[in-house]
Design a protein around this motif. Structure first.
Motif, PDB file in Angstrom:
ATOM      1  N   LEU A 163       0.831  -1.204   0.000  1.00 19.03           N
ATOM      2  CA  LEU A 163       0.000   0.000   0.000  1.00 19.03           C
ATOM      3  C   LEU A 163       0.866   1.254   0.000  1.00 19.03           C
ATOM      4  CD1 LEU A 163      -2.806   1.305   0.209  1.00 19.03           C
ATOM      5  CD2 LEU A 163      -2.565   1.154   2.702  1.00 19.03           C
ATOM      6  N   GLN A 164       1.905   1.259   0.811  1.00 19.61           N
ATOM      7  CA  GLN A 164       2.813   2.416   0.870  1.00 19.61           C
ATOM      8  C   GLN A 164       3.509   2.628  -0.465  1.00 19.61           C
ATOM      9  OE1 GLN A 164       3.065   4.513   3.488  1.00 19.61           O
ATOM     10  NE2 GLN A 164       4.363   5.795   2.203  1.00 19.61           N
ATOM     11  N   GLN A 165       3.940   1.538  -1.094  1.00 19.03           N
ATOM     12  CA  GLN A 165       4.582   1.660  -2.404  1.00 19.03           C
ATOM     13  C   GLN A 165       3.611   2.245  -3.434  1.00 19.03           C
ATOM     14  OE1 GLN A 165       5.822  -2.387  -3.011  1.00 19.03           O
ATOM     15  NE2 GLN A 165       7.923  -1.989  -2.336  1.00 19.03           N
ATOM     16  N   ARG A 166       2.367   1.738  -3.415  1.00 18.57           N
ATOM     17  CA  ARG A 166       1.365   2.239  -4.359  1.00 18.57           C
ATOM     18  C   ARG A 166       1.071   3.723  -4.122  1.00 18.57           C
ATOM     19  NH1 ARG A 166      -3.710  -0.277  -3.281  1.00 18.57           N
ATOM     20  NH2 ARG A 166      -4.588   1.721  -2.747  1.00 18.57           N
TER      21      ARG A 166
ATOM     22  N   ASN B 215       3.076   5.924  -2.733  1.00 24.01           N
ATOM     23  CA  ASN B 215       4.256   6.696  -3.166  1.00 24.01           C
ATOM     24  C   ASN B 215       4.264   6.877  -4.685  1.00 24.01           C
ATOM     25  OD1 ASN B 215       5.150   6.958  -0.565  1.00 24.01           O
ATOM     26  ND2 ASN B 215       6.697   5.351  -0.713  1.00 24.01           N
ATOM     27  N   LYS B 216       3.954   5.799  -5.404  1.00 23.80           N
ATOM     28  CA  LYS B 216       3.931   5.864  -6.864  1.00 23.80           C
ATOM     29  C   LYS B 216       2.849   6.841  -7.331  1.00 23.80           C
ATOM     30  CE  LYS B 216       3.610   2.822 -10.873  1.00 23.80           C
ATOM     31  NZ  LYS B 216       3.414   1.441 -11.314  1.00 23.80           N
ATOM     32  N   GLU B 217       1.649   6.740  -6.743  1.00 19.09           N
ATOM     33  CA  GLU B 217       0.561   7.634  -7.132  1.00 19.09           C
ATOM     34  C   GLU B 217       0.886   9.088  -6.785  1.00 19.09           C
ATOM     35  OE1 GLU B 217      -3.008   6.117  -5.355  1.00 19.09           O
ATOM     36  OE2 GLU B 217      -3.019   4.328  -6.623  1.00 19.09           O
ATOM     37  N   MET B 218       1.471   9.314  -5.627  1.00 20.91           N
ATOM     38  CA  MET B 218       1.829  10.685  -5.236  1.00 20.91           C
ATOM     39  C   MET B 218       2.906  11.249  -6.158  1.00 20.91           C
ATOM     40  SD  MET B 218      -0.249  11.556  -2.996  1.00 20.91           S
ATOM     41  CE  MET B 218       0.441  13.135  -2.595  1.00 20.91           C
ATOM     42  N   LEU B 219       3.833  10.415  -6.592  1.00 21.35           N
ATOM     43  CA  LEU B 219       4.856  10.866  -7.540  1.00 21.35           C
ATOM     44  C   LEU B 219       4.207  11.249  -8.866  1.00 21.35           C
ATOM     45  CD1 LEU B 219       7.856  11.308  -8.121  1.00 21.35           C
ATOM     46  CD2 LEU B 219       7.975   8.929  -8.856  1.00 21.35           C
ATOM     47  N   GLN B 220       3.232  10.448  -9.307  1.00 23.45           N
ATOM     48  CA  GLN B 220       2.525  10.773 -10.543  1.00 23.45           C
ATOM     49  C   GLN B 220       1.747  12.086 -10.391  1.00 23.45           C
ATOM     50  OE1 GLN B 220       0.189   7.250 -11.201  1.00 23.45           O
ATOM     51  NE2 GLN B 220       1.876   6.142 -12.212  1.00 23.45           N
ATOM     52  N   VAL B 221       1.103  12.275  -9.230  1.00 20.30           N
ATOM     53  CA  VAL B 221       0.384  13.527  -8.979  1.00 20.30           C
ATOM     54  C   VAL B 221       1.358  14.694  -8.999  1.00 20.30           C
ATOM     55  CG1 VAL B 221      -0.878  14.832  -7.200  1.00 20.30           C
ATOM     56  CG2 VAL B 221      -1.535  12.478  -7.725  1.00 20.30           C
ATOM     57  N   TRP B 222       2.501  14.525  -8.356  1.00 17.48           N
ATOM     58  CA  TRP B 222       3.496  15.596  -8.310  1.00 17.48           C
ATOM     59  C   TRP B 222       4.028  15.902  -9.708  1.00 17.48           C
ATOM     60  CZ3 TRP B 222       4.821  19.463  -5.530  1.00 17.48           C
ATOM     61  CH2 TRP B 222       6.031  20.111  -5.762  1.00 17.48           C
ATOM     62  N   GLU B 223       4.275  14.875 -10.503  1.00 20.65           N
ATOM     63  CA  GLU B 223       4.741  15.093 -11.870  1.00 20.65           C
ATOM     64  C   GLU B 223       3.681  15.847 -12.682  1.00 20.65           C
ATOM     65  OE1 GLU B 223       5.658  11.112 -13.157  1.00 20.65           O
ATOM     66  OE2 GLU B 223       7.710  11.229 -12.414  1.00 20.65           O
ATOM     67  N   GLY B 224       2.404  15.455 -12.521  1.00 15.82           N
ATOM     68  CA  GLY B 224       1.324  16.159 -13.218  1.00 15.82           C
ATOM     69  C   GLY B 224       1.240  17.608 -12.772  1.00 15.82           C
ATOM     70  N   TYR B 225       1.332  17.831 -11.485  1.00 14.39           N
ATOM     71  CA  TYR B 225       1.276  19.197 -10.929  1.00 14.39           C
ATOM     72  C   TYR B 225       2.431  20.033 -11.446  1.00 14.39           C
ATOM     73  CZ  TYR B 225       1.452  22.914  -7.445  1.00 14.39           C
ATOM     74  OH  TYR B 225       1.505  24.130  -6.823  1.00 14.39           O
ATOM     75  N   SER B 226       3.632  19.462 -11.407  1.00 14.67           N
ATOM     76  CA  SER B 226       4.794  20.236 -11.851  1.00 14.67           C
ATOM     77  C   SER B 226       4.735  20.512 -13.348  1.00 14.67           C
ATOM     78  CB  SER B 226       6.098  19.531 -11.483  1.00 14.67           C
ATOM     79  OG  SER B 226       6.179  18.297 -12.147  1.00 14.67           O
ATOM     80  N   SER B 227       4.210  19.586 -14.146  1.00 19.40           N
ATOM     81  CA  SER B 227       4.097  19.853 -15.586  1.00 19.40           C
ATOM     82  C   SER B 227       3.053  20.936 -15.841  1.00 19.40           C
ATOM     83  CB  SER B 227       3.765  18.582 -16.370  1.00 19.40           C
ATOM     84  OG  SER B 227       2.467  18.132 -16.082  1.00 19.40           O
ATOM     85  N   GLU B 228       1.968  20.969 -15.079  1.00 14.70           N
ATOM     86  CA  GLU B 228       0.978  22.034 -15.229  1.00 14.70           C
ATOM     87  C   GLU B 228       1.583  23.382 -14.840  1.00 14.70           C
ATOM     88  OE1 GLU B 228      -2.625  21.121 -13.124  1.00 14.70           O
ATOM     89  OE2 GLU B 228      -2.921  19.251 -14.224  1.00 14.70           O
ATOM     90  N   ILE B 229       2.340  23.417 -13.763  1.00 14.64           N
ATOM     91  CA  ILE B 229       3.014  24.655 -13.356  1.00 14.64           C
ATOM     92  C   ILE B 229       3.970  25.108 -14.441  1.00 14.64           C
ATOM     93  CG2 ILE B 229       4.635  25.649 -11.675  1.00 14.64           C
ATOM     94  CD1 ILE B 229       1.901  25.287 -10.507  1.00 14.64           C
ATOM     95  N   LYS B 230       4.698  24.156 -15.026  1.00 16.53           N
ATOM     96  CA  LYS B 230       5.647  24.479 -16.098  1.00 16.53           C
ATOM     97  C   LYS B 230       4.900  25.082 -17.287  1.00 16.53           C
ATOM     98  CE  LYS B 230       9.047  22.350 -19.095  1.00 16.53           C
ATOM     99  NZ  LYS B 230       9.640  21.101 -19.536  1.00 16.53           N
ATOM    100  N   GLU B 231       3.769  24.486 -17.653  1.00 15.24           N
ATOM    101  CA  GLU B 231       2.970  25.004 -18.772  1.00 15.24           C
ATOM    102  C   GLU B 231       2.467  26.420 -18.473  1.00 15.24           C
ATOM    103  OE1 GLU B 231      -0.207  22.284 -19.645  1.00 15.24           O
ATOM    104  OE2 GLU B 231       1.193  20.653 -20.149  1.00 15.24           O
ATOM    105  N   ILE B 232       2.008  26.653 -17.252  1.00 12.32           N
ATOM    106  CA  ILE B 232       1.526  27.985 -16.862  1.00 12.32           C
ATOM    107  C   ILE B 232       2.651  28.987 -16.959  1.00 12.32           C
ATOM    108  CG2 ILE B 232       0.651  29.363 -14.914  1.00 12.32           C
ATOM    109  CD1 ILE B 232      -0.945  26.870 -14.072  1.00 12.32           C
TER     110      ILE B 232
END
Length: 99
Positions: free
Chosen positions: A70-73, A75-92
């Motif tokens: 569960l912790q691994q999952r 962590n993986k999901e939070m990393l994906q969320v962070w990557e999505g967030y950072s790419s949106e910030i980059k686009e902005i």
């Protein structure tokens, strides 16, 4: 004492000895049976405790493994969320610098 009285006394002594021996033997058999029953009970208790401990250990190991997965999952999901967030910030930021 007449020989008849001596023989009667000897016979009573033999009978008492035989009766005493029988009582002692019955007592010994009873103690042996009690000891056997107590030993069987003790082994049953030890075996049941061992099985219970083994079962609890298996359950604990499964719970730990599930928690790690569960912790691994997460962590993986939070990393994906962070990557999505950072790419949106980059686009902005890129859009704001172009304007």
């Amino acid at each position: 004492m007449a020989s008849n009285e001596v023989e009667q006394l000897q016979e009573r002594m033999r009978q008492q000895y035989t009766d005493t021996t029988e009582i002692v033997m019955r007592s010994m058999r009873a103690w042996n049976e009690l000891m056997t029953a107590s030993t069987d009970l003790a082994f049953d208790v030890v075996l049941k405790n061992w099985d219970y401990s083994r079962s609890m250990r298996g359950s604990a190991e499964q719970a730990i493994a599930d928690a790690i997965k569960l912790q691994q999952r997460m962590n993986k999901e939070m990393l994906q969320v962070w990557e999505g967030y950072s790419s949106e910030i980059k686009e902005i930021l890129e859009r704001s610098t172009k304007a």
